[in-house]
Design a protein around this motif. Structure first.
Motif, short mmCIF file in Angstrom:
data_model
loop_
_atom_site.label_atom_id
_atom_site.label_comp_id
_atom_site.label_asym_id
_atom_site.label_seq_id
_atom_site.Cartn_x
_atom_site.Cartn_y
_atom_site.Cartn_z
N ILE A 1 19.91 51.32 41.58
CA ILE A 1 18.93 52.36 41.06
C ILE A 1 19.45 52.81 39.78
CG2 ILE A 1 18.09 54.44 41.96
CD1 ILE A 1 15.61 54.75 40.15
N GLU A 2 19.08 52.45 38.27
CA GLU A 2 20.12 53.19 37.44
C GLU A 2 19.42 53.41 36.29
OE1 GLU A 2 22.28 55.01 34.76
OE2 GLU A 2 23.57 54.04 36.97
N ILE A 3 19.06 54.90 35.79
CA ILE A 3 18.44 55.27 34.42
C ILE A 3 19.46 54.51 33.57
CG2 ILE A 3 20.08 57.44 34.03
CD1 ILE A 3 17.05 58.18 33.77
N GLN A 4 20.54 54.04 32.88
CA GLN A 4 21.01 53.57 31.76
C GLN A 4 20.71 52.36 31.97
OE1 GLN A 4 24.11 56.78 29.78
NE2 GLN A 4 24.65 56.77 32.12
N GLU A 5 19.93 51.98 30.19
CA GLU A 5 19.98 50.13 29.76
C GLU A 5 21.36 49.45 30.10
OE1 GLU A 5 17.00 47.24 28.21
OE2 GLU A 5 17.05 49.43 27.86
N LYS A 6 22.15 50.32 29.10
CA LYS A 6 23.68 49.34 29.16
C LYS A 6 24.56 49.69 30.41
CE LYS A 6 24.57 50.88 24.31
NZ LYS A 6 25.70 51.91 23.60
N ALA A 7 24.37 50.26 31.21
CA ALA A 7 24.56 50.34 32.34
C ALA A 7 24.40 49.08 33.81
CB ALA A 7 24.70 51.75 33.60
N ILE A 8 23.16 48.80 33.43
CA ILE A 8 22.32 47.67 34.07
C ILE A 8 22.84 46.77 33.67
CG2 ILE A 8 20.36 46.18 34.51
CD1 ILE A 8 20.33 48.18 36.74
N GLU A 9 22.43 46.25 32.44
CA GLU A 9 23.32 45.25 31.88
C GLU A 9 25.09 44.53 32.22
OE1 GLU A 9 24.18 45.64 27.90
OE2 GLU A 9 21.51 46.07 26.89
N LEU A 10 25.48 45.39 32.66
CA LEU A 10 26.95 45.41 33.02
C LEU A 10 26.80 45.33 34.70
CD1 LEU A 10 29.69 47.83 31.13
CD2 LEU A 10 29.35 46.03 31.38
N ALA A 11 25.55 45.70 35.72
CA ALA A 11 25.82 45.92 36.62
C ALA A 11 25.49 44.67 36.91
CB ALA A 11 24.72 46.99 37.35
N LYS A 12 24.40 43.97 36.29
CA LYS A 12 24.03 42.50 36.09
C LYS A 12 25.29 41.22 36.14
CE LYS A 12 19.36 42.70 34.48
NZ LYS A 12 18.18 43.16 33.24
N MET A 13 26.09 42.18 35.37
CA MET A 13 26.77 41.16 35.01
C MET A 13 28.21 40.81 36.56
SD MET A 13 27.84 42.03 30.97
CE MET A 13 29.55 41.27 31.26
N ASN A 14 27.91 42.16 36.91
CA ASN A 14 29.11 41.72 37.88
C ASN A 14 28.43 41.76 39.01
OD1 ASN A 14 31.09 43.21 36.51
ND2 ASN A 14 30.46 45.58 36.73
N VAL A 15 26.84 41.91 39.29
CA VAL A 15 26.80 41.57 39.99
C VAL A 15 26.64 39.80 40.65
CG1 VAL A 15 24.13 40.76 42.20
CG2 VAL A 15 25.34 43.44 41.31
N ARG A 16 26.19 38.85 39.64
CA ARG A 16 26.78 37.69 39.53
C ARG A 16 28.49 37.83 39.17
NH1 ARG A 16 23.06 38.41 35.01
NH2 ARG A 16 25.11 38.30 32.96
N LEU A 17 28.92 37.99 38.87
CA LEU A 17 30.95 37.86 39.28
C LEU A 17 30.66 37.15 40.25
CD1 LEU A 17 33.33 37.36 37.24
CD2 LEU A 17 33.50 39.37 37.56
N ASN A 18 30.19 38.46 41.45
CA ASN A 18 30.97 38.64 43.09
C ASN A 18 29.90 37.87 43.81
OD1 ASN A 18 33.15 40.36 42.82
ND2 ASN A 18 31.90 41.81 41.10
N GLU A 19 28.36 37.30 43.44
CA GLU A 19 28.10 36.48 43.90
C GLU A 19 27.21 37.30 45.50
OE1 GLU A 19 30.13 33.36 45.64
OE2 GLU A 19 30.27 32.61 43.23
#
Length: 256
Positions: free
Chosen positions: A73-91
């Motif tokens: 869980i994360e409250i900041q939208e900009k952080a979630i955007e990065l997290a989505k990229m990173n979750v995909r990147l690391n499968e």
């Protein structure tokens, strides 16, 4: 202002990488040490990370146990955007579910809807109390939210966690040593028993600046201190990590 996003390795000798925004919170040694400190075993199948930021901690923990499911869980939208990229990147899409929400709302909704409780909760919380001169600090609002108790404080994290964790579930933190007593006092207040404590020191001849704390909910008393972690050699001109710390930068795999 354009974002300064760069790609960094996540740990040593692993295939993990994360995109990070240099104007926001970036992972450091405390993230990695917490990721390897927490207890993972066959009874820990469902974990919550509070304050996921760019997803580095959840990704590192997921690498330790491929069967573990994580809500981050994360409250900041900009952080979630990065997290989505990173979750995909690391499968890690099959392991990590990212949630954009305020934890103070999330735990109430989770409890009200009687959703399954978590086996473990982990948090690298905002370290610092809000100061009168916080607006003068030379930092972005996103970084201030990640590092100061603007949106979420330690007591809210602990009291909320008590509502959505299983009996004997694990609640773990990394915090500045100066806030250790605050943390231990609040854990006891909300029926968490501190079970493991591990002090982190920059060097053997310096004061501890961080501490790892693992507690369990509604369980018996008794606290144990793990061996201290010393990050660097005493030679202040050498800034590389000790060999034993480099080993901690590799995800410790869980055997089920």
């Amino acid at each position: 202002m354009s974002r300064k996003i760069i790609k960094n390795s996540l740990g040593y000798d692993s295939n993990l990488y994360v995109y990070q925004d240099k104007q926001m919170f970036n992972y450091s040694v405390d993230t990695i040490l917490l990721g390897n400190f927490i207890t993972l075993n066959r009874k820990v199948n469902y974990l919550l990370e509070i304050g996921a930021n760019n997803g580095a901690l959840s990704i590192f923990i997921a690498e330790r146990d491929e069967k573990l499911k994580i809500d981050a869980i994360e409250i900041q939208e900009k952080a979630i955007e990065l997290a989505k990229m990173n979750v995909r990147l690391n499968e890690k899409n099959n392991q990590i579910k990212l949630i954009l929400n305020d934890f103070n709302l999330f735990y109430k909704e989770h409890s009200k809807n009687q959703l399954p409780k978590y086996d473990a909760i982990v948090c690298n919380p905002p370290f610092y109390k809000v100061e009168a001169n916080i607006k003068r600090k030379n930092a972005s609002q996103e970084l201030l939210i990640a590092t100061h108790e603007i949106k979420l404080n330690l007591e809210q994290i602990i009291s909320g966690s008590a509502k959505i964790i299983k009996q004997k579930g694990y609640l773990s933190f990394v915090i500045p040593t100066e806030r250790m007593v605050d943390c231990l006092t609040l854990l006891r207040k909300y029926n968490f028993e501190p079970k493991r404590v591990q002090m982190i020191y920059p060097r053997e001849d310096e004061k501890s600046n961080l501490v790892l704390i693992e507690s369990r909910f509604a369980t018996g008393w008794g606290t144990f201190f793990d061996k201290n972690i010393y990050l660097h050699l005493n030679d202040k001109f050498k800034h590389e990590y000790r060999d034993e710390v480099k080993e901690l930068y590799k995800p410790k795999k869980v055997k089920r």
